[in-house]
Design an enzyme around this catalytic site. Structure first.
Site, PDB file in Angstrom:
ATOM      1  N   ALA A 134      38.521  39.895  36.643  1.00 60.45           N
ATOM      2  CA  ALA A 134      37.732  39.838  37.846  1.00 60.45           C
ATOM      3  C   ALA A 134      36.282  39.465  38.135  1.00 60.45           C
ATOM      4  CB  ALA A 134      38.357  40.793  38.997  1.00 60.45           C
ATOM      5  N   SER A 135      35.743  39.396  39.457  1.00 62.83           N
ATOM      6  CA  SER A 135      34.097  39.151  39.320  1.00 62.83           C
ATOM      7  C   SER A 135      33.360  40.329  38.862  1.00 62.83           C
ATOM      8  CB  SER A 135      33.552  38.613  40.730  1.00 62.83           C
ATOM      9  OG  SER A 135      34.140  39.612  41.501  1.00 62.83           O
ATOM     10  N   LEU A 136      33.868  41.493  39.124  1.00 58.36           N
ATOM     11  CA  LEU A 136      33.227  42.742  39.032  1.00 58.36           C
ATOM     12  C   LEU A 136      33.698  43.555  37.968  1.00 58.36           C
ATOM     13  CD1 LEU A 136      32.568  43.788  42.746  1.00 58.36           C
ATOM     14  CD2 LEU A 136      30.956  42.478  41.007  1.00 58.36           C
ATOM     15  N   GLY A 137      34.990  43.372  37.471  1.00 59.95           N
ATOM     16  CA  GLY A 137      35.670  44.325  36.369  1.00 59.95           C
ATOM     17  C   GLY A 137      36.785  43.456  35.770  1.00 59.95           C
ATOM     18  N   GLN A 138      37.340  44.096  34.838  1.00 59.69           N
ATOM     19  CA  GLN A 138      38.380  43.573  34.197  1.00 59.69           C
ATOM     20  C   GLN A 138      39.688  44.724  33.715  1.00 59.69           C
ATOM     21  OE1 GLN A 138      36.317  41.201  31.557  1.00 59.69           O
ATOM     22  NE2 GLN A 138      35.696  43.053  30.423  1.00 59.69           N
ATOM     23  N   VAL A 139      40.953  44.382  33.435  1.00 60.60           N
ATOM     24  CA  VAL A 139      41.732  45.263  33.464  1.00 60.60           C
ATOM     25  C   VAL A 139      42.420  45.293  31.962  1.00 60.60           C
ATOM     26  CG1 VAL A 139      44.087  46.269  34.342  1.00 60.60           C
ATOM     27  CG2 VAL A 139      42.167  45.371  35.779  1.00 60.60           C
ATOM     28  N   LYS A 152      40.956  49.857  34.401  1.00 62.83           N
ATOM     29  CA  LYS A 152      39.970  48.984  34.953  1.00 62.83           C
ATOM     30  C   LYS A 152      38.579  49.402  34.569  1.00 62.83           C
ATOM     31  CE  LYS A 152      38.955  46.899  39.409  1.00 62.83           C
ATOM     32  NZ  LYS A 152      39.265  46.902  40.951  1.00 62.83           N
ATOM     33  N   ASP A 286      42.794  42.794  50.307  1.00 62.20           N
ATOM     34  CA  ASP A 286      42.619  41.627  49.177  1.00 62.20           C
ATOM     35  C   ASP A 286      44.137  41.028  48.602  1.00 62.20           C
ATOM     36  OD1 ASP A 286      41.436  39.543  47.839  1.00 62.20           O
ATOM     37  OD2 ASP A 286      40.821  41.110  46.277  1.00 62.20           O
TER      38      ASP A 286
END
Length: 566
Positions: A134-139, A152, A286
């Site tokens: 994602a734009s601010l984090g990743q999982v 996350k 979202d």
């Protein structure tokens, strides 16, 4: 733990970002200005074809991706705001939802270990390949105490970058407002504040965990909806560890068709979000396909609570009124609800807005709205749909975002999905006891007039607000048409003028006579006699004696007053 950059480094970063953003958007801004005036200061507007708009929209998306996480998030927000951008741009920016390149594992690991300790000690096993970016984090996925979990991790260095970008946006925003149509300035102002607040909230994983647990508690009684539980021991403001819940991405229709009813799933999804909006007041904002999954038995799984919204009791009640009106095809009621919520300019062209919302309700019924009808409506308005005078506060903007994104998901599951039918079922009153049915029916009949009066009374405040809003802008005009079939007003006006002239003539004649001005006395006396004759004639036979008597009284009072002063 990485140190926060000092003031000088933050100022330097903001300066570099300002230059980068201006250079990136300058060609797009220049093109937009030339659309208004071909030679910037001279010339008329340019016609823009659909193909050109699509090409420009693609260029905007590429620019946002190149500028990094903050602008990717801005593009995602704009992709759900058709009240701000034309359809070609909305469609293109929607591609940003799942096209964010992941950060390097080495950088993400540095953030992870600074928050929860060495990866090998904190987890039984950890997969270094991100399953979602994602734009601010990743999982990522990992194993903790024998259970599979999702982890996350906030993107490294994103905090300083976001703050620098927000400073740049705040600096450039006034110039954007000057270029925007007047009807959109309110919406854009709210959008700017909404974006800054939203992106800061999304970077706070402590807040996200609180929201996740609250929503999870709200849906706990529904066996058809699952929200993963958080793992507090391995969660911080930059890392969020959750239960891993298997599921198939909701828009993979081909995989779902085998055992899941698409229409039933769409109804379940819509009903779940309606409950969040009008019952709980805390909602997941979202719901794009990357955040929704379906299990083999049809259970709905909701992920990622970084973007959420809240509605107070009054707002929920107004929203319910809007849904009830839509369910009853009461378009005027929908318009009144929008005005009452502050989502529509009270001075808007009500007839046009009603026509637009009529088409929207038809569309929500699953009916096909012909493009020609929309085109004719727009041409009559001499604008575009994103020029409508809607003015969305942050909470309602998130509600609109939810509605738009859910529409796309539900129509993927069922192309003929009837949203209004689900809304009608969600807002209808509880079933009534059969023993009370007859009495309640009688009371309903007796109360028809009262309810009609109440509806009229409730409709008055929005109308008063519209009038006061226009008056505050010095844009209120009042037109009165007085019926005067028998010419009464003209006769009254004539008599009033003649009465004033005759009264003044009597006084002036008296003054001239007492001053021994013979010529003036004769001249004014003749004029006064003429006025009295005309006044006498203007009355009918029944009123002439009264008119003479009234004139005599006026003259006598004038002489008496004159004598007293002498």
């Amino acid at each position: 733990m990485p140190r926060e950059p000092g003031p000088l480094r933050r100022a330097s970063l903001a300066g570099r970002r300002f230059v980068a953003v201006v250079l990136a958007f300058a060609p797009l801004a220049l093109t937009h200005l030339r659309d208004r005036r071909r030679f910037l200061l001279l010339g008329g507007p340019r016609d823009v074809s659909d193909a050109t708009r699509e090409r420009r929209a693609a260029a905007l998306r590429e620019t946002l991706v190149a500028l990094g996480p903050t602008f990717i998030k801005l593009g995602q927000l704009l992709s759900t705001r058709p009240d701000v951008l034309p359809p070609a741009y909305v469609d293109e920016l929607a591609r940003l939802q799942d096209e964010v390149p992941p950060a390097d594992w080495a950088d993400a690991r540095e953030v992870l270990e600074a928050e929860v300790g060495p990866v090998g000690e904190a987890f039984d096993d950890f997969d270094a390949e991100a399953i979602s970016g994602a734009s601010l984090g990743q999982v990522y996925t990992a194993t903790l105490d024998g259970e599979r979990v999702a982890v996350k991790v906030r993107r490294p260095g994103v905090e300083a970058l976001v703050e620098a970008d927000l400073r740049v946006i705040g600096t450039l925003f006034p110039a954007l407002l000057r270029l925007a149509p007047p009807a959109q300035r309110f919406t854009l102002s709210n959008l700017s504040a909404e974006f800054a607040e939203t992106i800061r909230d999304e970077m706070d994983y402590d807040r996200e965990r609180d929201v996740l647990e609250s929503v999870r508690a709200n849906v706990a009684a529904d066996p058809d909806v699952v929200v993963p539980a958080s793992v507090p021991s391995h969660s911080t403001s930059r890392v969020l560890t959750m239960q891993y819940v298997e599921g198939t991405k909701i828009d993979r229709v081909d995989e779902l068709d085998a055992g899941v009813d698409g229409t039933a799933l769409a109804e379940r999804l819509e009903r779940c979000y309606l409950d969040m909006l009008i019952e709980d007041g805390l909602f997941h904002a979202d719901p794009h396909p990357g955040n929704l999954a379906v299990q083999a038995d049809g259970t709905l799984v909701i992920y990622d609570f970084g973007m959420c919204g809240t509605l107070d009791a009054e707002r929920r009640e107004r929203l319910r009124d809007c849904y009830v009106a839509a369910a009853n095809d009461d378009i005027e009621g929908v318009v009144d609800a929008f005005v009452a919520m502050g989502a529509l300019d009270p001075a808007a062209d009500r007839a046009f807005v009603t026509d637009v919302l009529s088409l929207a309700v038809e569309h929500c019924h699953g009916e096909r709205v012909e493009a020609a009808r929309i085109r004719d409506l727009i041409e009559g308005f001499e604008g575009t749909l994103h020029d409508l005078p809607f003015r969305m506060p942050r909470d309602l903007a998130l509600v609109v975002r939810v509605a738009i994104v859910l529409e796309g998901v539900c129509l993927t599951l069922d192309p003929d999905f009837d949203f209004v039918a689900v809304v009608e079922d969600a807002v209808e009153p509880e079933p009534r006891d059969s023993t009370r049915e007859h009495v309640e029916s009688v009371l309903d009949d007796l109360g028809d007039d009262a309810r009609a009066s109440a509806r009229a009374a409730l409709g008055v405040p929005p109308k008063i607000e519209r009038a006061l809003d226009r008056a505050d802008r010095d844009d209120l005009s009042v037109r009165t048409d007085v019926a005067d079939e028998n010419d009464v007003l003209r006769r009254l006006a004539r008599r009033l003028v003649l009465s004033v002239a005759a009264s003044a003539g009597v006084v002036v004649t008296t003054l001239c006579y007492t001053a021994a001005r013979t010529n003036a006395t004769i001249a004014v006396g003749v004029a006064t006699a003429g006025a009295l004759a005309l006044l006498y004639r203007s009355f009918g036979a029944s009123g002439r004696q009264r008119a003479v008597r009234e004139a005599g009284q006026v003259a006598r009072r004038s002489l008496e007053n004159r004598g007293g002063r002498r």
